[in-house]
Design a protein around this motif. Structure first.
Motif, short mmCIF file in Angstrom:
data_model
loop_
_atom_site.label_atom_id
_atom_site.label_comp_id
_atom_site.label_asym_id
_atom_site.label_seq_id
_atom_site.Cartn_x
_atom_site.Cartn_y
_atom_site.Cartn_z
N LEU A 17 0.82 -1.21 0.00
CA LEU A 17 0.00 0.00 0.00
C LEU A 17 0.86 1.26 0.00
CD1 LEU A 17 -2.83 -1.00 2.50
CD2 LEU A 17 -2.99 -0.76 0.02
N ALA A 18 1.97 1.24 0.72
CA ALA A 18 2.86 2.39 0.75
C ALA A 18 3.50 2.63 -0.61
CB ALA A 18 3.96 2.18 1.80
N TYR A 19 3.85 1.57 -1.32
CA TYR A 19 4.42 1.71 -2.65
C TYR A 19 3.44 2.40 -3.59
CZ TYR A 19 6.38 0.43 -7.19
OH TYR A 19 6.87 0.47 -8.46
N PHE A 20 2.18 1.95 -3.58
CA PHE A 20 1.19 2.55 -4.46
C PHE A 20 0.81 3.96 -4.03
CE2 PHE A 20 0.29 -1.98 -5.58
CZ PHE A 20 0.72 -1.87 -6.89
N ALA A 21 0.84 4.24 -2.74
CA ALA A 21 0.59 5.61 -2.27
C ALA A 21 1.71 6.54 -2.70
CB ALA A 21 0.43 5.63 -0.76
N VAL A 55 2.63 5.37 6.60
CA VAL A 55 2.23 6.66 7.18
C VAL A 55 2.92 7.80 6.45
CG1 VAL A 55 2.33 8.07 9.28
CG2 VAL A 55 1.74 5.65 9.44
N ILE A 56 4.20 7.65 6.17
CA ILE A 56 4.96 8.69 5.47
C ILE A 56 4.40 8.91 4.07
CG2 ILE A 56 7.22 9.25 4.49
CD1 ILE A 56 8.43 7.72 6.90
N SER A 57 4.14 7.84 3.34
CA SER A 57 3.65 7.99 1.97
C SER A 57 2.22 8.53 1.94
CB SER A 57 3.74 6.67 1.22
OG SER A 57 2.91 5.71 1.82
N ALA A 58 1.41 8.19 2.95
CA ALA A 58 0.06 8.74 3.01
C ALA A 58 0.10 10.25 3.24
CB ALA A 58 -0.74 8.06 4.11
N GLU A 59 0.99 10.70 4.11
CA GLU A 59 1.15 12.14 4.32
C GLU A 59 1.67 12.83 3.06
OE1 GLU A 59 3.57 12.90 7.71
OE2 GLU A 59 2.23 11.80 9.05
N LEU A 60 2.59 12.18 2.38
CA LEU A 60 3.12 12.73 1.14
C LEU A 60 2.04 12.84 0.08
CD1 LEU A 60 5.72 13.59 -0.37
CD2 LEU A 60 5.98 11.21 -1.04
N LEU A 61 1.18 11.83 -0.02
CA LEU A 61 0.07 11.88 -0.96
C LEU A 61 -0.91 12.98 -0.60
CD1 LEU A 61 -1.54 10.72 -3.33
CD2 LEU A 61 -2.51 9.05 -1.74
N LEU A 62 -1.21 13.14 0.68
CA LEU A 62 -2.11 14.20 1.12
C LEU A 62 -1.55 15.57 0.77
CD1 LEU A 62 -4.66 15.01 2.71
CD2 LEU A 62 -3.20 15.07 4.74
#
Length: 81
Positions: A17-21, A55-62
């Motif tokens: 999930l982090a990779y795709f985010a 968590v890091i990639s979700a914040e980056l996506l946001l």
């Protein structure tokens, strides 16, 4: 034994999930450079960091989506003098 299986599956699922985010965040950014080094870095980080990288990639996506919205906001807030 079952706890180890659950732990490994959570780690792998969060890494995927982090990779795709991360891919979505890169494609939402202005530069849109999802080349080989970016993919390798995202893959290595997702394997090594797992849930933390999610968590890091979700914040980056946001932040990328917020920035994209701000960049395309053409409404004027003040009248021209």
């Amino acid at each position: 034994m079952a706890l180890a299986v659950v732990g490994v599956s959570v780690w792998v699922l969060s890494g995927v999930l982090a990779y795709f985010a991360t891919e979505a965040a890169v494609l939402h950014s202005e530069r849109q450079r999802w080349d080989r080094p970016a993919r390798e870095c995202a893959l290595a980080c997702s394997v090594l960091l797992g849930p933390l990288y999610l968590v890091i990639s979700a914040e980056l996506l946001l932040l990328a989506m917020i920035g994209e919205g701000l960049a395309h906001d053409k409404s004027r807030h003040y009248k021209d003098s």
